[in-house]
Design an enzyme around this catalytic site. Sequence first.
Site, PDB file in Angstrom:
ATOM      1  N   VAL A  61       0.855  -1.185   0.000  1.00  0.00           N
ATOM      2  CA  VAL A  61       0.000   0.000   0.000  1.00  0.00           C
ATOM      3  C   VAL A  61       0.891   1.235   0.000  1.00  0.00           C
ATOM      4  CG1 VAL A  61      -1.719   1.325   1.293  1.00  0.00           C
ATOM      5  CG2 VAL A  61      -1.874  -1.174   1.225  1.00  0.00           C
ATOM      6  N   ALA A 106       4.255   4.229   3.070  1.00  0.00           N
ATOM      7  CA  ALA A 106       3.859   2.988   2.407  1.00  0.00           C
ATOM      8  C   ALA A 106       4.098   1.818   3.357  1.00  0.00           C
ATOM      9  CB  ALA A 106       4.662   2.799   1.122  1.00  0.00           C
ATOM     10  N   LYS A 107       3.603   0.677   3.029  1.00  0.00           N
ATOM     11  CA  LYS A 107       3.873  -0.527   3.810  1.00  0.00           C
ATOM     12  C   LYS A 107       3.518  -1.734   2.964  1.00  0.00           C
ATOM     13  CE  LYS A 107       5.217  -1.403   8.109  1.00  0.00           C
ATOM     14  NZ  LYS A 107       6.056  -0.560   8.988  1.00  0.00           N
ATOM     15  N   GLY A 108       4.154  -2.868   3.262  1.00  0.00           N
ATOM     16  CA  GLY A 108       3.845  -4.086   2.531  1.00  0.00           C
ATOM     17  C   GLY A 108       3.841  -5.272   3.461  1.00  0.00           C
ATOM     18  N   ASP A 147      10.753  -5.049   8.190  1.00  0.00           N
ATOM     19  CA  ASP A 147       9.752  -4.917   9.247  1.00  0.00           C
ATOM     20  C   ASP A 147       9.711  -6.278   9.957  1.00  0.00           C
ATOM     21  OD1 ASP A 147       7.601  -2.870  10.144  1.00  0.00           O
ATOM     22  OD2 ASP A 147       6.459  -4.703  10.027  1.00  0.00           O
TER      23      ASP A 147
END
Length: 427
Positions: A61, A106-108, A147
């Site tokens: 995202v 953002a992040k995934g 992460d």
Amino acid sequence: MSAESLNPREIALQQFEKAADIMKLDPGLKEILSKPKIQVTVSVPVEMDDGSVKVFTGHRVIYNIARGPGKGGIRFHPAVTLDEVTALAEWMTWKTAVVNIPFGGAKGGIAVDPSKLSVGEIERLTRRYTAEIIKIIGPEEDVPAPDVNTGPREMAWIMDTYSMHIGRTENAVVTGKPGVLGGSRGRPEATGRGVYYVAMRAAEHKGINLVGAKIAIQGFGNVGSHAALFLHEHGAKIVAVSDATGAVFAKGDRIDIPTLFEKVQETKSVVKAAAGMSDVEIVENVKEGNLRVLTADVDILIPAALENSITSDIMKDIKAQVIIEAANGPTTPVAEEYLVSKGKLIVPDIYANAGGVTVSYFEWVQNRQGFYWTLEEVRERLKIIMDQSFDDIVRMMNEYDVPMREAAYILAISRVAEVTRMRGLYA
Ligand code: NAD
């Protein structure tokens, strides 16, 4: 339903809306900033070691890129959902804005338990996921990072996969890489180092002398252990620490943190590491140990482990005057309201643990320049950014007469909103 059990996307939106309302954000801007820019969900087929094929679900995202490329980690965890990834991407947007680095958020993530996969399976999973999201990542587009359950090894695979696709070596596509692949000096210590700089300012703000101040730290992993080390070197007294194996308390003046730090690198447990040390009390019961750490008679409490650690169940027993949220989301909204009403200073996660993303930004800058900084340069520049942000947040606290979390959100939202307003709407 109690506020403690809300969906992360709802919590993130509530925090945004609360700050947006206080600052009387223009309704159009509020509408824009409450939505993710891009949400991608991909199927990731992987050939397993036994020859069978499994298909995993991954997300990326990109919440906002008004101030610069997307930035945020990739987590491998069974509980990953699009809602969670979206909330984390939104928080990254405010985190990069609060420290004023030129990135968006953002992040995934992939819904997977990597402990059940072989190294080869994890590598194939990481590379195929990278290929599936390759159109939206890039040094100018969106820059992933480690992460939960990902680290330098996975970043090396992502960098290599991306580089193979574009036909040249591009190390600025991810941060948190191994040093030889362009990782920054000082990245492993960065979040803990940032927490130390934050503690200096927060203590000063509350009239506490950090030299000799008593501190308790929940979590002795990357963030907690580095914060402990720097605070100890500064002269603070770390009297209580815990991790997933139990807790350790000082019987005398303070825990010998450098020795504990050293031993934890091998044992991965504060209980095992403290076994041979004198002047400490060891509590092996994790629940009891945590409770005693969180409610210890200290000046500063640093939750550096899990979300929702400080809840309504224990809020009345918290004695620390300053709580520095090194972890993401350690204080529930109900507990926060109570603690703030008692005059305690809660330094919010989006600022308190931003040292990591700040040094990630330094890594990206160094990669793009092809010119690498010394550890001292990294530390100096990190301190300048953490200090400046503290001053900026305090200015907002005074201007709007709000607690520190709302002030940090107002600061971050106003930065993203200003850029969005000035750029105008492309139609
Ligand atoms: P880590 O995995 O290195 O360490 C986590 C620590 O928490 C370990 O000591 C673990 O034993 C402990 N822990 C786990 N369960 C526990 C329990 N029930 N009770 C007490 N302790 C427990 O992780 P980290 O990188 O240090 O991250 C810690 C927190 O900081 C997370 O919330 C993470 O999202 C946040 N954070 C990390 C970074 C970073 O750069 N590493 C950056 C920003 C935010």
